[in-house]
Design an enzyme around this catalytic site. Sequence first.
Site, short mmCIF file in Angstrom:
data_model
loop_
_atom_site.label_atom_id
_atom_site.label_comp_id
_atom_site.label_asym_id
_atom_site.label_seq_id
_atom_site.Cartn_x
_atom_site.Cartn_y
_atom_site.Cartn_z
N ASN A 1 30.46 39.29 33.46
CA ASN A 1 31.16 39.54 32.20
C ASN A 1 30.35 39.14 30.98
O ASN A 1 30.63 39.63 29.88
CB ASN A 1 32.49 38.78 32.19
CG ASN A 1 32.31 37.30 32.44
OD1 ASN A 1 31.87 36.88 33.51
ND2 ASN A 1 32.66 36.47 31.47
N GLN B 1 35.32 43.62 34.98
CA GLN B 1 34.41 44.31 34.07
C GLN B 1 33.87 45.61 34.66
O GLN B 1 33.49 46.52 33.91
CB GLN B 1 33.24 43.40 33.70
CG GLN B 1 33.62 42.16 32.92
CD GLN B 1 34.13 42.46 31.53
OE1 GLN B 1 33.81 43.48 30.93
NE2 GLN B 1 34.94 41.56 31.01
N CYS C 1 33.01 26.16 24.66
CA CYS C 1 33.03 25.14 23.60
C CYS C 1 33.88 23.99 24.09
O CYS C 1 35.06 24.17 24.41
CB CYS C 1 33.60 25.72 22.32
SG CYS C 1 33.42 24.65 20.89
N GLY D 1 44.34 44.99 33.34
CA GLY D 1 44.77 46.11 32.51
C GLY D 1 44.09 46.20 31.16
O GLY D 1 43.66 47.28 30.75
N HIS D 2 43.98 45.09 30.44
CA HIS D 2 43.54 45.18 29.05
C HIS D 2 42.03 45.38 28.90
O HIS D 2 41.53 45.52 27.78
CB HIS D 2 44.00 43.95 28.25
CG HIS D 2 43.31 42.68 28.60
ND1 HIS D 2 42.39 42.08 27.77
CD2 HIS D 2 43.42 41.87 29.67
CE1 HIS D 2 41.96 40.97 28.31
NE2 HIS D 2 42.56 40.80 29.47
N GLY E 1 44.13 39.36 35.38
CA GLY E 1 42.98 39.08 36.23
C GLY E 1 42.92 37.63 36.68
O GLY E 1 42.56 37.33 37.82
#
Length: 387
Positions: free
Chosen positions: A155, A183, A329, A204-205, A68
Amino acid sequence: MAYLDHAATTPMLPEAAAAMTAQFAATGNASSLHAAGRRARRTVEEAREAFAEAIGARPSEVVFTAGGTEADNLAVKGLYWARRDAEPARTRVIASPVEHHAVLDAVHWLAEHEGAQVDYLPVDRYGRVHPDAFREAVERNPDDVALATVMWANNEIGTVMPVRELADIAREAGIPLHSDAVQAFGQLDVDFGDSGLAAMTVSGHKIGGPYGIGALLLGRDQSPVPVLHGGGQERHVRSGTLDVPAVAAFAVAAVIAAERREQFAAEVGALRDELVAAVLAAVPDAVLGGDPEERLPANAHFSFPGCEGDSLLLLLDAQGIECSTGSACTAGVAQPSHVLLAAGTDPQLARGTLRFSLGHTSTKEDVAALASAIGPAVERARTAGLS
């Protein structure tokens, strides 16, 4: 273990894993002309056709990428360069401020290195871009706009955007609209052909396929300048040897995601509602993020007053419950999510967030585990306080 971070990555579907492993023993570069190469090419093109049908696109509109992030960069940078090169006055990029960093950082890069003027759209308290605001931004000067980019669904907080309405406005003005649908695909009714979009990103994942494979759906009238240069594969806009096993598995996962979407949305949506009710029962002052109705069925995002999100995450992790803070972070210091800040959330409250996202392996037992653990975890996190 209760895995509640499917929005980060979801387990591979058995069918996709089988399709991938079946290709491991095969030899052949899909760009080669000999028999082995032609077999590899056939596998890729059959997968492309199946994938295109699952997502409402023509096979020629499917550009396979390494994920992505690459697809987002190709769309944002490539379309900007192509439009600016054709008409030098087109240097404005219209974007929502709640985009995934794959889009947001690409836009920032264009501003810093390519002279792009970035016009960030206002969002409401749910993080949604409204069509009127988009139209106003376009009509300020449609002749200086290179492209616009607004995600299909957020997301972090799960809010669904009015993509088709935005695409209508963009098309009227002759502006290509890109949408990150990473998403959304598999949870919402995502049809590239009906969307009116110029470009759309999927991965894909996130749908039960493998890591390292994605696609940019690209209208046939769009010719972005390549980000990668080389052999000219994928319509000459994305060079590189195609990962045949990953392409085959991605297509299988996409077909299943499309076929099972309504069932998935109903079943996982009901489980998500149970999770929301359980968290609010255990922590009554928790704040549900995103639109309470127009949201991804698998997403539940909360802010917990007086807590540090990282502390909560680690406390839950110690009990076998895995989720995400949805925050960035920087140099070891927790920072509030840019999504929540754009939506007007108080910065202190925005530091205490958790995202629970469900998927095809989620169970009632996962929700029950969270229900029993979240109350004590919040109490301990509040004792530690905000640093």
